[in-house]
Scaffold this motif. Structure first.
Motif, mmCIF file in Angstrom:
data_model
loop_
_atom_site.group_PDB
_atom_site.id
_atom_site.type_symbol
_atom_site.label_atom_id
_atom_site.label_comp_id
_atom_site.label_asym_id
_atom_site.label_seq_id
_atom_site.Cartn_x
_atom_site.Cartn_y
_atom_site.Cartn_z
ATOM 1 N N GLY A 78 0.847 -1.213 0.038
ATOM 2 C CA GLY A 78 -0.091 0.116 -0.044
ATOM 3 C C GLY A 78 0.992 1.291 0.034
ATOM 4 O O GLY A 78 0.470 2.205 -0.514
ATOM 5 N N TYR A 79 1.887 1.210 0.906
ATOM 6 C CA TYR A 79 2.878 2.461 0.898
ATOM 7 C C TYR A 79 3.459 2.851 -0.410
ATOM 8 O O TYR A 79 3.605 3.665 -1.148
ATOM 9 N N HIS A 80 3.995 1.361 -1.008
ATOM 10 C CA HIS A 80 4.552 1.575 -2.185
ATOM 11 C C HIS A 80 3.616 2.027 -3.500
ATOM 12 O O HIS A 80 4.075 2.717 -4.323
ATOM 13 N N ALA A 81 2.327 1.372 -3.289
ATOM 14 C CA ALA A 81 1.358 1.983 -4.235
ATOM 15 C C ALA A 81 1.425 3.423 -4.373
ATOM 16 O O ALA A 81 1.167 4.236 -5.381
ATOM 17 N N THR A 82 1.183 4.162 -3.210
ATOM 18 C CA THR A 82 1.205 5.473 -3.086
ATOM 19 C C THR A 82 2.263 6.178 -3.838
ATOM 20 O O THR A 82 2.071 7.123 -4.660
ATOM 21 N N ASP A 83 3.330 5.762 -3.343
ATOM 22 C CA ASP A 83 4.589 6.392 -4.026
ATOM 23 C C ASP A 83 4.819 6.161 -5.595
ATOM 24 O O ASP A 83 4.953 7.053 -6.153
ATOM 25 N N ILE A 127 14.391 6.933 -4.862
ATOM 26 C CA ILE A 127 13.236 7.380 -4.103
ATOM 27 C C ILE A 127 12.289 6.253 -3.994
ATOM 28 O O ILE A 127 11.630 6.026 -2.781
ATOM 29 N N LEU A 128 11.895 5.545 -5.089
ATOM 30 C CA LEU A 128 10.596 4.788 -5.053
ATOM 31 C C LEU A 128 10.634 3.605 -4.367
ATOM 32 O O LEU A 128 9.884 3.273 -3.388
ATOM 33 N N PRO A 129 11.900 2.939 -3.865
ATOM 34 C CA PRO A 129 11.975 1.655 -3.113
ATOM 35 C C PRO A 129 11.779 2.127 -1.686
ATOM 36 O O PRO A 129 11.291 1.251 -0.699
ATOM 37 N N VAL A 130 12.107 3.348 -0.983
ATOM 38 C CA VAL A 130 11.938 3.855 0.160
ATOM 39 C C VAL A 130 10.640 4.690 0.665
ATOM 40 O O VAL A 130 10.895 5.727 -0.083
ATOM 41 N N ALA A 131 9.829 4.047 1.011
ATOM 42 C CA ALA A 131 8.668 5.223 1.313
ATOM 43 C C ALA A 131 8.876 6.501 2.292
ATOM 44 O O ALA A 131 8.346 7.454 1.895
ATOM 45 N N ALA A 132 9.814 6.521 2.948
ATOM 46 C CA ALA A 132 10.301 7.617 3.603
ATOM 47 C C ALA A 132 10.792 8.692 2.682
ATOM 48 O O ALA A 132 10.718 9.873 3.265
#
Length: 266
Positions: free
Chosen positions: A93-98, A141-146
């Motif tokens: 879900g977090y990766h989908a947002t990114d 950027i993409l692999p790390v939600a932070a």
């Protein structure tokens, strides 16, 4: 080319980078929650009450637990709070947002490039959008939600440039154009509240207003630009005041200190 065909090409040019981003970077959805700062951000962003929601705008990044400096990024906290409410601790879900943020940035970039070049332009904006979504920097950027603060600041900066009306002549803005100017100002404020580098959005808006002015003489052009971009300048100032109040000062880190960098200049 007819106006209808031109609009269809523009829509396709805006959608294609977004689709390419979703297809090429689809594998990030299978990653775990990477980055030492991701879990602290999830904890700081969780919203269980109205008090938590209000506190988002008055607290430091990670509730003051970020070890590399003092920052204020309430939009990042809100995004993690929304993710937690929707997905819990499901990494996809977090990766989908990114991934959605990257797709939106690609589409918005095509729109900005089309606006700056001409309404009939589509090939160059399309190439620009594709280069952005496929650029290797996305691997950082993409692999790390932070690290979504980067994408949020870019997205709101692009939206500000899309919303800001061209000044053209030295005349007051119409009611509709004033509304667009306020939307641009809101996007500038959200860019700053996403990451400090988002402050550039206000400069971009002012530069667009100045470059598009057709007033005679630089003095008149500057006055016209300030008249068109004053909502962005005002909302940027108010956001900066809110940041200053939340941090009890300028905040930042040693690497971002203006005084330290000026001292190191010689």
């Amino acid at each position: 080319m007819s106006r209808r065909a031109s609009r269809v090409l523009l829509v396709v040019a805006a959608l294609l980078p977004a689709v390419v981003a979703l297809v090429v970077w689809r594998p990030v959805l299978d990653l775990a929650l990477l980055g030492w700062d991701t879990y602290p951000l999830i904890g700081a962003g969780r919203i269980a009450s109205l008090g938590d929601l209000a506190g988002t705008f008055t607290e430091e990044l990670m509730d003051g637990g970020y070890p590399l400096g003092r920052f204020w990024r309430p939009v990042v906290h809100l995004s993690f709070g929304l993710d937690h409410a929707l997905w819990g601790m499901d990494p996809s879900g977090y990766h989908a947002t990114d991934l959605a943020l990257l797709a939106l940035c690609g589409a918005a970039l095509v729109g900005v490039a089309t606006r700056l070049l001409s309404r009939g332009a589509w090939l160059a904006p399309l190439i620009g959008g594709l280069l952005y979504v496929l650029h290797p920097v996305q691997l950082e950027i993409l692999p790390v939600a932070a690290r979504r603060a980067e994408a949020l600041a870019v997205l709101f900066s692009l939206l500000a440039l899309l919303a800001q009306p061209m000044t053209r002549l030295a005349q007051p803005l119409s009611e509709q154009r004033r509304g667009r100017a306020w939307i641009a100002g809101l996007c500038c404020a959200l860019a700053v509240a996403s990451k400090e580098t988002g402050a550039m959005a206000t400069g971009f808006v002012l530069a667009l207003a100045l470059a598009s002015s057709q007033a005679s003489g630089w003095g008149s052009r500057v006055v016209t630009a300030l008249r068109a971009a004053w909502p962005s300048l005002l909302l940027f100032g108010l956001t900066f005041v809110a940041r200053f109040a939340a941090l009890g000062g300028l905040g930042g880190s040693a690497e971002s200190s203006l005084t330290a960098n000026f001292a190191a200049a010689p």
